[in-house]
Design a protein around this motif. Structure first.
Motif, PDB file in Angstrom:
ATOM      1  N   THR A 129       0.848  -1.194   0.000  1.00 37.48           N
ATOM      2  CA  THR A 129       0.000   0.000   0.000  1.00 37.48           C
ATOM      3  C   THR A 129       0.884   1.245   0.000  1.00 37.48           C
ATOM      4  OG1 THR A 129      -0.072   0.152   2.418  1.00 37.48           O
ATOM      5  CG2 THR A 129      -1.776  -1.192   1.357  1.00 37.48           C
ATOM      6  N   TRP A 130       0.256   2.374  -0.267  1.00 38.41           N
ATOM      7  CA  TRP A 130       0.991   3.640  -0.237  1.00 38.41           C
ATOM      8  C   TRP A 130       1.489   3.922   1.179  1.00 38.41           C
ATOM      9  CZ3 TRP A 130       3.924   6.604  -2.688  1.00 38.41           C
ATOM     10  CH2 TRP A 130       4.118   7.945  -2.365  1.00 38.41           C
ATOM     11  N   ALA A 131       0.675   3.620   2.182  1.00 37.73           N
ATOM     12  CA  ALA A 131       1.092   3.838   3.571  1.00 37.73           C
ATOM     13  C   ALA A 131       2.311   2.980   3.909  1.00 37.73           C
ATOM     14  CB  ALA A 131      -0.059   3.521   4.529  1.00 37.73           C
ATOM     15  N   GLN A 132       2.326   1.748   3.439  1.00 39.28           N
ATOM     16  CA  GLN A 132       3.467   0.873   3.707  1.00 39.28           C
ATOM     17  C   GLN A 132       4.730   1.400   3.034  1.00 39.28           C
ATOM     18  OE1 GLN A 132       4.091  -3.097   1.718  1.00 39.28           O
ATOM     19  NE2 GLN A 132       3.679  -3.866   3.773  1.00 39.28           N
ATOM     20  N   ARG A 133       4.606   1.894   1.832  1.00 35.49           N
ATOM     21  CA  ARG A 133       5.765   2.460   1.131  1.00 35.49           C
ATOM     22  C   ARG A 133       6.291   3.709   1.850  1.00 35.49           C
ATOM     23  NH1 ARG A 133       4.989   1.649  -5.415  1.00 35.49           N
ATOM     24  NH2 ARG A 133       3.843  -0.325  -5.328  1.00 35.49           N
ATOM     25  N   LEU A 134       5.368   4.506   2.382  1.00 28.74           N
ATOM     26  CA  LEU A 134       5.785   5.677   3.150  1.00 28.74           C
ATOM     27  C   LEU A 134       6.557   5.261   4.396  1.00 28.74           C
ATOM     28  CD1 LEU A 134       2.582   7.923   2.965  1.00 28.74           C
ATOM     29  CD2 LEU A 134       4.804   8.421   1.932  1.00 28.74           C
ATOM     30  N   LYS A 281     -10.170   6.188  -4.261  1.00 27.16           N
ATOM     31  CA  LYS A 281      -9.200   5.559  -5.150  1.00 27.16           C
ATOM     32  C   LYS A 281      -7.903   6.361  -5.163  1.00 27.16           C
ATOM     33  CE  LYS A 281      -8.932   3.687  -9.860  1.00 27.16           C
ATOM     34  NZ  LYS A 281      -9.640   3.579 -11.164  1.00 27.16           N
ATOM     35  N   GLY A 282      -6.783   5.656  -5.022  1.00 23.47           N
ATOM     36  CA  GLY A 282      -5.488   6.315  -5.070  1.00 23.47           C
ATOM     37  C   GLY A 282      -5.064   6.872  -3.720  1.00 23.47           C
ATOM     38  N   PRO A 283      -3.826   7.364  -3.628  1.00 27.06           N
ATOM     39  CA  PRO A 283      -3.320   7.904  -2.360  1.00 27.06           C
ATOM     40  C   PRO A 283      -3.926   9.256  -2.031  1.00 27.06           C
ATOM     41  CG  PRO A 283      -1.705   8.252  -4.091  1.00 27.06           C
ATOM     42  CD  PRO A 283      -2.811   7.429  -4.701  1.00 27.06           C
ATOM     43  N   ASN A 284      -3.857   9.629  -0.774  1.00 25.83           N
ATOM     44  CA  ASN A 284      -4.300  10.947  -0.352  1.00 25.83           C
ATOM     45  C   ASN A 284      -3.469  12.005  -1.084  1.00 25.83           C
ATOM     46  OD1 ASN A 284      -3.542  13.308   1.706  1.00 25.83           O
ATOM     47  ND2 ASN A 284      -5.648  12.685   2.083  1.00 25.83           N
ATOM     48  N   GLN A 285      -4.129  13.016  -1.647  1.00 25.11           N
ATOM     49  CA  GLN A 285      -3.438  13.993  -2.483  1.00 25.11           C
ATOM     50  C   GLN A 285      -2.425  14.816  -1.694  1.00 25.11           C
ATOM     51  OE1 GLN A 285      -3.741  14.194  -5.910  1.00 25.11           O
ATOM     52  NE2 GLN A 285      -1.924  15.481  -5.646  1.00 25.11           N
ATOM     53  N   GLU A 286      -2.783  15.215  -0.469  1.00 22.50           N
ATOM     54  CA  GLU A 286      -1.838  15.986   0.352  1.00 22.50           C
ATOM     55  C   GLU A 286      -0.605  15.158   0.662  1.00 22.50           C
ATOM     56  OE1 GLU A 286      -5.045  15.775   0.927  1.00 22.50           O
ATOM     57  OE2 GLU A 286      -5.864  17.798   1.196  1.00 22.50           O
ATOM     58  N   SER A 287      -0.825  13.879   0.951  1.00 22.72           N
ATOM     59  CA  SER A 287       0.286  12.976   1.238  1.00 22.72           C
ATOM     60  C   SER A 287       1.213  12.858   0.027  1.00 22.72           C
ATOM     61  CB  SER A 287      -0.248  11.590   1.615  1.00 22.72           C
ATOM     62  OG  SER A 287       0.796  10.661   1.759  1.00 22.72           O
ATOM     63  N   LEU A 288       0.629  12.682  -1.136  1.00 23.98           N
ATOM     64  CA  LEU A 288       1.418  12.551  -2.363  1.00 23.98           C
ATOM     65  C   LEU A 288       2.180  13.836  -2.674  1.00 23.98           C
ATOM     66  CD1 LEU A 288       2.058  10.671  -4.765  1.00 23.98           C
ATOM     67  CD2 LEU A 288       0.093  11.683  -5.951  1.00 23.98           C
ATOM     68  N   ASP A 289       1.532  14.977  -2.478  1.00 19.12           N
ATOM     69  CA  ASP A 289       2.180  16.264  -2.753  1.00 19.12           C
ATOM     70  C   ASP A 289       3.395  16.488  -1.843  1.00 19.12           C
ATOM     71  OD1 ASP A 289       0.342  16.762  -4.701  1.00 19.12           O
ATOM     72  OD2 ASP A 289      -0.905  18.107  -3.487  1.00 19.12           O
ATOM     73  N   ILE A 290       3.226  16.188  -0.550  1.00 19.74           N
ATOM     74  CA  ILE A 290       4.333  16.358   0.398  1.00 19.74           C
ATOM     75  C   ILE A 290       5.490  15.448   0.013  1.00 19.74           C
ATOM     76  CG2 ILE A 290       5.055  15.990   2.799  1.00 19.74           C
ATOM     77  CD1 ILE A 290       2.182  16.786   3.617  1.00 19.74           C
ATOM     78  N   PHE A 291       5.172  14.209  -0.316  1.00 21.82           N
ATOM     79  CA  PHE A 291       6.194  13.214  -0.658  1.00 21.82           C
ATOM     80  C   PHE A 291       6.983  13.639  -1.894  1.00 21.82           C
ATOM     81  CE2 PHE A 291       7.742   9.478  -2.873  1.00 21.82           C
ATOM     82  CZ  PHE A 291       8.260   8.693  -1.860  1.00 21.82           C
TER      83      PHE A 291
END
Length: 418
Positions: A129-134, A281-291
């Motif tokens: 998952t995206w959380a696991q990758r983070l 669907k997909g990762p949280n946009q704020e999370s993706l932007d910060i990353f």
């Protein structure tokens, strides 16, 4: 802890079993090895190892090719470094063997293999998952931040070969930085720069400024980590043939042209996050932007323009908070509504503040408190309470929060006295 060559030969059946990978450094084997339990080791040369308690567990055994240039120097340097740098995100050294012509390092076994290996099989990993990758990124960042920080007699360390192949994952997918053969200590003086005549590292991950002029600083690791972050984002390795100009340049180009989502791993794009009322669907946009923003900064051409690993850790923690709050934010809101039916807004605010003060974890409540803030406004709370929550949500310094809270308590006392 020295381990006898006979014990290693017995465990690997004279290096005929358990072979998993070979490279320019030598070969790695997995074996079940009986060795002295380091928890019982005493800091003395006279201690008889045969009389100490032993344990048997699975380890990774790296047999170094002693024909390689500087193999012996790298061998002892890695022992020194891993002995002085103990951290949950750095692979622990179990022991070593230097009998005869052998140069062997024994590590704790990371059962999920390398990140490089996982990137190439993530399509088959149902728990990816995206959380696991983070969390994997955050673990590596914390390990690097530790290496880049001086403490007591321990000097700052530059790894020099951060890449997905050197990031190991245990059974819980906790990241461990490994392979310190090229690592070097830096001076304790501030902003120290080391100039190296022998450039070491892996193409595709190597800091371009270091590769050009031999200018080695902690920021060289930051650049390499930026490449790893984009590997995790895209689900591909840096040397994938589809990247004509290399992953780093490709990622920078996509980010500058606001097309970074085109690089996002299709599996993450299709990831479904379920809440109580909907599926997202997909990762949280704020999370993706910060990353993506902090990963892009890591790839700055000039070393001076790159963030420190401490800053990277903070940003990744924020990205993870936005992602994990996605599932729980609605349930948190419902919980607040129920609690407000039993107590007024002020009493609940005081209870929550005291709880956070006691645990000293303001930032971990920040995302959920966005919903609390909106709810408090709907309850027509006064200006002073609103001022506190505004400071809290926009992450002002702790001292400022305390000042605001003290002021609010005084105001509340004045009102109640009337």
């Amino acid at each position: 802890m020295r381990i006898r060559e006979d014990d290693i030969l017995t465990a690997t059946k004279k290096f005929s079993e358990g072979h998993i990978v070979s490279g320019g450094f030598g070969s790695v084997y997995i074996a079940e090895l009986e060795h002295v339990d380091k928890a019982y080791c005493l800091p003395t040369e006279t201690e008889n190892a045969r009389e100490l308690p032993k344990k048997r567990n699975i380890v990774a055994i790296k047999r170094i090719d002693d024909t390689e240039e500087m193999a012996e120097q790298g061998f002892y340097a890695e022992i020194e470094l891993l002995t002085s740098c103990k951290h949950s995100n750095i692979i622990p050294l179990v022991g070593f063997c230097d009998e005869g012509d052998e140069l062997i390092l024994i590590y704790e076994y990371a059962s999920s293999g390398s990140l490089n290996y996982q990137l190439q099989k993530m399509s088959n990993n149902h728990n990816d998952t995206w959380a696991q990758r983070l969390k994997i990124c955050l673990g590596v960042a914390k390990g690097l931040s530790f290496l880049h920080t001086t403490k007591g007699d321990r000097k700052e360390v530059v790894h020099r070969d951060i890449k997905s192949a050197n990031i190991l994952l245990d059974g819980n997918f906790e990241a461990k930085i490994g392979d310190f053969g090229l690592s070097t200590f830096l001076s304790v003086s501030k902003d120290y720069t080391r100039y190296s005549t022998t450039i070491a590292g892996t193409p595709g991950y190597m800091d371009p400024q270091y590769g050009k002029d031999g200018k080695l600083k902690k920021e060289s690791d930051v650049y390499s980590f930026g490449v790893v972050m984009f590997e995790i984002l895209s689900g591909t390795v840096a040397y994938d043939r589809k990247y004509n100009v290399g992953l780093a340049l490709e990622a920078k180009e996509h980010f500058e042209n606001k097309k970074i989502k085109e690089m996002l791993d299709s599996k993450i794009k299709e990831e479904i996050t379920r809440t109580l009322v909907s599926s997202i669907k997909g990762p949280n946009q704020e999370s993706l932007d910060i990353f993506t923003k902090i990963a892009y900064k890591c790839l700055a051409e000039e070393q001076s323009e790159r963030p420190t690993m401490e800053v990277v850790v903070q940003e990744l923690e924020n990205a993870l908070l936005f992602q994990v709050s996605l599932c729980s934010k609605y349930s948190t809101f419902l919980s607040l509504q129920v609690m407000y039916s039993f107590m007024d807004a002020w009493n609940y605010w005081c209870m929550l503040y005291m709880k956070m003060s006691h645990l000293n974890c303001f930032k971990y409540y920040r995302i959920h408190n966005i919903y609390l803030f909106n709810f408090l406004i709907s309850k027509s709370i006064n200006y002073y309470e609103t001022m506190y929550w505004t400071c809290f949500l926009f992450n002002f310094t702790t001292n400022l929060r305390y000042c605001v809270v003290i002021g609010l308590l005084k105001v509340k006392y004045m009102y109640s006295s009337e």
